[in-house]
Enzyme design. Structure first.
Site, PDB file in Angstrom:
ATOM      1  N   ALA A 113     -90.827 -30.852  25.659  1.00 31.29           N
ATOM      2  CA  ALA A 113     -90.873 -30.667  27.113  1.00 31.29           C
ATOM      3  C   ALA A 113     -89.617 -29.961  27.619  1.00 31.29           C
ATOM      4  O   ALA A 113     -88.605 -30.594  27.927  1.00 31.29           O
ATOM      5  CB  ALA A 113     -91.057 -32.017  27.796  1.00 31.29           C
ATOM      6  N   PRO A 117     -92.027 -26.177  36.503  1.00 32.82           N
ATOM      7  CA  PRO A 117     -92.735 -25.262  37.417  1.00 32.82           C
ATOM      8  C   PRO A 117     -91.877 -24.054  37.812  1.00 32.82           C
ATOM      9  O   PRO A 117     -92.377 -22.936  37.889  1.00 32.82           O
ATOM     10  CB  PRO A 117     -93.030 -26.149  38.635  1.00 32.82           C
ATOM     11  CG  PRO A 117     -93.101 -27.540  38.078  1.00 32.82           C
ATOM     12  CD  PRO A 117     -92.122 -27.580  36.940  1.00 32.82           C
ATOM     13  N   ALA A 119     -88.917 -23.149  36.168  1.00 33.46           N
ATOM     14  CA  ALA A 119     -88.010 -22.774  35.082  1.00 33.46           C
ATOM     15  C   ALA A 119     -88.818 -22.519  33.809  1.00 33.46           C
ATOM     16  O   ALA A 119     -89.096 -23.434  33.032  1.00 33.46           O
ATOM     17  CB  ALA A 119     -86.969 -23.878  34.844  1.00 33.46           C
ATOM     18  N   THR A 147     -97.753 -28.981  25.928  1.00 33.29           N
ATOM     19  CA  THR A 147     -98.864 -29.012  24.978  1.00 33.29           C
ATOM     20  C   THR A 147     -99.006 -30.408  24.381  1.00 33.29           C
ATOM     21  O   THR A 147     -98.018 -31.030  23.986  1.00 33.29           O
ATOM     22  CB  THR A 147     -98.625 -27.973  23.858  1.00 33.29           C
ATOM     23  OG1 THR A 147     -98.558 -26.682  24.457  1.00 33.29           O
ATOM     24  CG2 THR A 147     -99.742 -27.987  22.830  1.00 33.29           C
ATOM     25  N   GLU A 353     -93.571 -20.312  23.895  1.00 28.98           N
ATOM     26  CA  GLU A 353     -92.303 -20.311  23.133  1.00 28.98           C
ATOM     27  C   GLU A 353     -91.492 -19.051  23.464  1.00 28.98           C
ATOM     28  O   GLU A 353     -90.827 -18.465  22.606  1.00 28.98           O
ATOM     29  CB  GLU A 353     -92.540 -20.493  21.636  1.00 28.98           C
ATOM     30  CG  GLU A 353     -93.138 -21.867  21.356  1.00 28.98           C
ATOM     31  CD  GLU A 353     -92.775 -22.468  20.032  1.00 28.98           C
ATOM     32  OE1 GLU A 353     -91.784 -22.059  19.409  1.00 28.98           O
ATOM     33  OE2 GLU A 353     -93.508 -23.385  19.623  1.00 28.98           O
ATOM     34  N   THR A 355     -92.049 -15.623  26.338  1.00 26.69           N
ATOM     35  CA  THR A 355     -92.958 -14.476  26.387  1.00 26.69           C
ATOM     36  C   THR A 355     -92.418 -13.378  25.459  1.00 26.69           C
ATOM     37  O   THR A 355     -91.254 -13.412  25.036  1.00 26.69           O
ATOM     38  CB  THR A 355     -93.037 -13.901  27.816  1.00 26.69           C
ATOM     39  OG1 THR A 355     -91.726 -13.400  28.160  1.00 26.69           O
ATOM     40  CG2 THR A 355     -93.460 -14.959  28.827  1.00 26.69           C
TER      41      THR A 355
HETATM   42  C1  FAD Z   1    -100.904 -23.048  27.249  1.00 26.26           C
HETATM   43  C2  FAD Z   1     -99.420 -23.200  27.358  1.00 26.26           C
HETATM   44  C3  FAD Z   1     -98.757 -24.119  26.581  1.00 26.26           C
HETATM   45  C4  FAD Z   1     -97.372 -24.289  26.703  1.00 26.26           C
HETATM   46  N1  FAD Z   1     -96.742 -25.267  25.983  1.00 26.26           N
HETATM   47  C5  FAD Z   1     -95.445 -25.568  26.264  1.00 26.26           C
HETATM   48  C6  FAD Z   1     -94.831 -26.707  25.688  1.00 26.26           C
HETATM   49  O1  FAD Z   1     -95.435 -27.438  24.898  1.00 26.26           O
HETATM   50  N2  FAD Z   1     -93.566 -27.006  26.050  1.00 26.26           N
HETATM   51  C7  FAD Z   1     -92.855 -26.238  26.917  1.00 26.26           C
HETATM   52  O2  FAD Z   1     -91.711 -26.588  27.194  1.00 26.26           O
HETATM   53  N3  FAD Z   1     -93.412 -25.126  27.462  1.00 26.26           N
HETATM   54  C8  FAD Z   1     -94.695 -24.782  27.159  1.00 26.26           C
HETATM   55  N4  FAD Z   1     -95.278 -23.678  27.744  1.00 26.26           N
HETATM   56  C9  FAD Z   1     -94.514 -22.873  28.695  1.00 26.26           C
HETATM   57  C10 FAD Z   1     -94.245 -21.454  28.237  1.00 26.26           C
HETATM   58  O3  FAD Z   1     -93.268 -21.441  27.245  1.00 26.26           O
HETATM   59  C11 FAD Z   1     -93.880 -20.636  29.487  1.00 26.26           C
HETATM   60  O4  FAD Z   1     -95.079 -20.448  30.231  1.00 26.26           O
HETATM   61  C12 FAD Z   1     -93.246 -19.317  29.149  1.00 26.26           C
HETATM   62  O5  FAD Z   1     -91.981 -19.494  28.596  1.00 26.26           O
HETATM   63  C13 FAD Z   1     -93.136 -18.388  30.363  1.00 26.26           C
HETATM   64  O6  FAD Z   1     -92.612 -19.042  31.467  1.00 26.26           O
HETATM   65  P1  FAD Z   1     -93.369 -18.896  32.889  1.00 26.26           P
HETATM   66  O7  FAD Z   1     -94.783 -19.235  32.663  1.00 26.26           O
HETATM   67  O8  FAD Z   1     -92.612 -19.664  33.907  1.00 26.26           O
HETATM   68  O9  FAD Z   1     -93.300 -17.344  33.218  1.00 26.26           O
HETATM   69  P2  FAD Z   1     -92.111 -16.572  33.972  1.00 26.26           P
HETATM   70  O10 FAD Z   1     -90.816 -16.924  33.347  1.00 26.26           O
HETATM   71  O11 FAD Z   1     -92.267 -16.770  35.436  1.00 26.26           O
HETATM   72  O12 FAD Z   1     -92.461 -15.070  33.598  1.00 26.26           O
HETATM   73  C14 FAD Z   1     -93.385 -14.274  34.328  1.00 26.26           C
HETATM   74  C15 FAD Z   1     -93.336 -12.854  33.760  1.00 26.26           C
HETATM   75  O13 FAD Z   1     -92.021 -12.307  33.950  1.00 26.26           O
HETATM   76  C16 FAD Z   1     -91.491 -11.885  32.701  1.00 26.26           C
HETATM   77  N5  FAD Z   1     -90.046 -12.051  32.698  1.00 26.26           N
HETATM   78  C17 FAD Z   1     -89.331 -13.171  33.064  1.00 26.26           C
HETATM   79  N6  FAD Z   1     -88.016 -12.944  32.910  1.00 26.26           N
HETATM   80  C18 FAD Z   1     -87.881 -11.680  32.436  1.00 26.26           C
HETATM   81  C19 FAD Z   1     -86.764 -10.855  32.068  1.00 26.26           C
HETATM   82  N7  FAD Z   1     -85.509 -11.304  32.136  1.00 26.26           N
HETATM   83  N8  FAD Z   1     -87.017  -9.592  31.657  1.00 26.26           N
HETATM   84  C20 FAD Z   1     -88.289  -9.123  31.562  1.00 26.26           C
HETATM   85  N9  FAD Z   1     -89.375  -9.859  31.872  1.00 26.26           N
HETATM   86  C21 FAD Z   1     -89.181 -11.111  32.305  1.00 26.26           C
HETATM   87  C22 FAD Z   1     -92.190 -12.729  31.657  1.00 26.26           C
HETATM   88  O14 FAD Z   1     -92.158 -12.142  30.374  1.00 26.26           O
HETATM   89  C23 FAD Z   1     -93.592 -12.817  32.253  1.00 26.26           C
HETATM   90  O15 FAD Z   1     -94.308 -11.664  31.908  1.00 26.26           O
HETATM   91  C24 FAD Z   1     -96.652 -23.464  27.593  1.00 26.26           C
HETATM   92  C25 FAD Z   1     -97.334 -22.511  28.370  1.00 26.26           C
HETATM   93  C26 FAD Z   1     -98.698 -22.384  28.274  1.00 26.26           C
HETATM   94  C27 FAD Z   1     -99.402 -21.379  29.158  1.00 26.26           C
END
Ligand code: FAD
Length: 368
Positions: A113, A117, A119, A147, A353, A355
């Site tokens: 974890a 929302p 971060a 997850t 893990e 993007t």
């Molecule tokens: C199905 C699922 C399972 C998951 N499981 C886990 C889990 O078990 N534990 C956990 O802790 N998290 C988990 N996550 C979270 C996941 O790791 C995050 O969704 C991911 O890291 C992206 O964060 P965000 O969704 O807030 O997107 P944001 O950070 O808001 O990103 C939005 C867009 O902006 C881009 N972006 C952001 N910053 C930059 C930058 N500096 N330069 C260029 N582009 C940028 C991103 O690449 C993306 O395209 C899960 C997510 C999903 C959808």
């Protein structure tokens, strides 16, 4: 031998439920039962804690073969590693003994974890707080996208213990599902990996003993990042498996499907597509296995290779599964065939893990 074992298990005990698990968005209990029965649910746990003691490459092969049949199910071994690796890397002997045993036995699963929302990519911007109170820490906050939330007994939770220090003011803790004040949000309605529950986790004055801290105070973010160096390779493995499943299906289909009086496999345009798919997939596999070897040895260039393997393999999985849908024509676009599920499942490997944009940032900062 390991691959043969896990492939046979995946084909007989996991694949038959994959479409149903996706359609109904339900947890793949059959897969968990089959993996636990064969001791393949958390193979990375060291032998001294009752685990199978698989190395990083063997773990990759397990995840890859499960994902070839059902991507949702592959998150059982993958997230068990993700959730417990912080304890293995940085936890005290007491924490290891207490939490790795039940995981190895199949009595408990482990989740990770970190995200919140507000971060995600900027995980160090988290708000979940842990405040010391005598021999206890009291946690308050919300984690998002977790997850296997609700199914797992144990959670590695990163929380702010010193807001002035940003990433150096974050600590890691083990929280149990049964700890008072822990609750879960409704399952997210997702594009793919529908059998893997993704939920919010709420901490409302959760009071845990101080010895549940993983490592020293202020080291939680570093442990979380070190963990991802190793586990991004398991996401690469998942991507490989999804892509291989789609390629295998498409390869069989084009030999059966006839148009213009002959199997479509006879057309060079189709052959070239299959050749490209197989070539890219094999390149992704070589990079992933090489990264797994680096993970096992904890090489100095692991951070680059972990990010590169995850980024490359997930991009290949998206391409290969999209092409597999194309090779099946209109049939590929329906739920009567498995490739549309694989295409939807592949997408998540480019997102979680970190993007693939974040992977590129990580690679750029750690060029070999
Ligand atoms: C199905 C699922 C399972 C998951 N499981 C886990 C889990 O078990 N534990 C956990 O802790 N998290 C988990 N996550 C979270 C996941 O790791 C995050 O969704 C991911 O890291 C992206 O964060 P965000 O969704 O807030 O997107 P944001 O950070 O808001 O990103 C939005 C867009 O902006 C881009 N972006 C952001 N910053 C930059 C930058 N500096 N330069 C260029 N582009 C940028 C991103 O690449 C993306 O395209 C899960 C997510 C999903 C959808």
């Amino acid at each position: 031998m390991l691959r043969e074992t896990i492939r046979a298990l995946a084909e007989t005990k996991i694949a038959p439920f994959a479409a149903e698990v996706d359609e109904e968005g339900r947890f793949p209990q059959e897969a968990l039962d089959a993996l636990v029965a064969s001791d393949l649910h958390a193979v990375h746990v060291p032998e001294e804690y009752g685990g199978a003691g698989a190395d990083a490459l063997a773990t990759v092969i397990v995840i890859e073969e499960v994902a070839r049949a059902c991507a949702s199910s592959s998150l059982i071994p993958a997230v068990n590693k993700l959730g417990s690796l912080p304890v293995i890397l940085s936890g005290s002997e007491e924490l290891k003994a207490k939490y790795l045993g039940p995981l190895a036995k199949g009595d408990a699963m482990f989740s990770y974890a970190l995200s919140e929302p507000d971060a995600g990519s900027d995980a160090a911007g988290m708000k979940t707080k842990a405040v010391r109170d005598g021999d206890f820490w009291v946690l308050n906050g919300v984690k998002r996208w977790i997850t296997n939330a609700g199914v797992s007994e144990f959670y590695t939770v990163m929380a702010v213990t010193d807001p002035a220090k940003r990433s150096k003011g974050i600590s890691a803790f083990v929280v149990e599902k049964s700890d008072e004040g822990v609750s879960f949000g409704a399952p997210e309605k997702k594009l793919g990996i529908k059998g893997s529950p993704t939920r919010e986790v709420y901490f409302d004055n959760v009071r845990i003993p101080a010895d549940r801290m993983i490592g020293e105070e202020g080291t939680g973010f570093a442990t979380a990042m070190k963990t991802l160096d190793h586990t991004r390779i398991t996401i690469a493995a998942q991507a490989l498996g999804i892509a291989q499943g789609a390629l295998d299906y498409a390869k069989g289909y084009v030999q059966e499907r006839k148009q213009f009086g002959k199997p479509i496999a006879d057309f060079q345009g189709i052959q070239f597509m299959l050749a490209d798919m197989a070539m890219k997939l094999e390149a992704a596999r070589q990079l992933t296995y090489s990264a797994a070897a680096k993970s096992e040895r904890v090489d100095g260039d692991l951070t680059f290779f972990g990010a590169a393997a995850k980024c490359f393999a997930s991009d290949v999985a998206m391409e290969v599964t999209t092409d597999a849908v194309q090779l099946l024509g209109g049939y590929g676009y329906t739920r009567d065939y498995p490739v549309e599920r694989m295409m939807r499942d592949a997408k998540i490997t480019q997102i979680y893990e970190g993007t693939n944009q974040v992977q590129r940032i990580v690679m750029a900062r750690n060029l070999p």
